[in-house]
Design a protein around this motif. Structure first.
Motif, short mmCIF file in Angstrom:
data_model
loop_
_atom_site.label_atom_id
_atom_site.label_comp_id
_atom_site.label_asym_id
_atom_site.label_seq_id
_atom_site.Cartn_x
_atom_site.Cartn_y
_atom_site.Cartn_z
N THR A 20 -17.42 53.99 28.84
CA THR A 20 -16.70 53.63 27.63
C THR A 20 -17.37 52.43 26.98
O THR A 20 -17.80 51.52 27.66
N MET A 22 -16.36 49.42 24.38
CA MET A 22 -15.10 48.82 23.93
C MET A 22 -15.36 47.54 23.16
O MET A 22 -16.18 46.71 23.57
N GLY A 26 -10.90 44.42 22.08
CA GLY A 26 -10.09 45.52 22.59
C GLY A 26 -9.47 46.43 21.54
O GLY A 26 -8.67 47.29 21.87
N TRP A 28 -10.96 48.72 19.65
CA TRP A 28 -11.56 50.06 19.54
C TRP A 28 -12.30 50.40 20.82
O TRP A 28 -12.68 49.52 21.59
N SER A 29 -12.44 51.70 21.06
CA SER A 29 -13.22 52.17 22.19
C SER A 29 -13.79 53.54 21.87
O SER A 29 -13.24 54.28 21.04
N ASN A 31 -15.75 56.95 24.00
CA ASN A 31 -16.26 57.55 25.22
C ASN A 31 -17.74 57.80 25.05
O ASN A 31 -18.21 58.13 23.95
N PHE A 59 -19.94 44.19 21.70
CA PHE A 59 -18.94 45.02 22.37
C PHE A 59 -19.32 45.10 23.84
O PHE A 59 -20.35 44.58 24.26
N LYS A 70 -19.06 45.26 33.65
CA LYS A 70 -19.26 45.54 32.23
C LYS A 70 -20.39 44.67 31.72
O LYS A 70 -20.69 43.63 32.30
#
Length: 93
Positions: A20, A22, A26, A28-29, A31, A59, A70
Motif C-alpha cells: 500500500t 499511503m 493518512g 489517501w491510500s 493498493n 508518502f 514502511k
C-alpha cells in the motif's frame, strides 16, 4: 534495454508482493505491487489512478502488511501504472 539509474543494488524478488502507498497524513491510500526494491527506492505497479497528492508530496510505501516496516517516499517517475519511488532517508539531528 532500460537504463538502471538507481544508486543502490536492487533486491531480486522471486515474486512481486502486494503493498500500500499511503499519504503521510493518512488521507489517501493506493493498493500496489512492489516489483523490485533497493535501499534507495522501489518500482511499484499501482492498481488505480495516481492520487494527485502523490505527485506533489511525500508518502509512505508500506513494506509489511502490519505497517511496522514502511519507507517515506517520493515519486520520481511515472509510466502509467508503473511508478518509481525514491526513499527519503531520515536526516540526522
Amino acid at each position: 534495454m532500460a537504463i538502471n539509474k538507481r544508486a543502490g543494488k536492487r533486491v531480486g524478488l522471486d515474486q512481486a508482493f502486494g503493498s500500500t502507498l499511503m499519504g503521510v497524513d493518512g488521507t489517501w491510500s493506493l493498493n500496489c505491487r512492489v516489483e523490485d526494491i533497493s535501499a534507495s527506492g522501489a518500482k511499484v505497479r499501482i492498481f488505480s489512478a495516481i492520487a494527485a497528492k502523490m505527485r506533489a508530496e511525500e508518502f509512505f510505501l508500506m513494506v509489511t502488511s502490519d505497517g511496522k516496516v514502511k519507507r517515506r517516499s517520493k515519486l520520481v517517475w511515472d509510466k502509467g501504472r508503473n511508478v518509481g519511488l525514491e526513499f527519503i532517508l531520515e536526516k540526522d539531528h
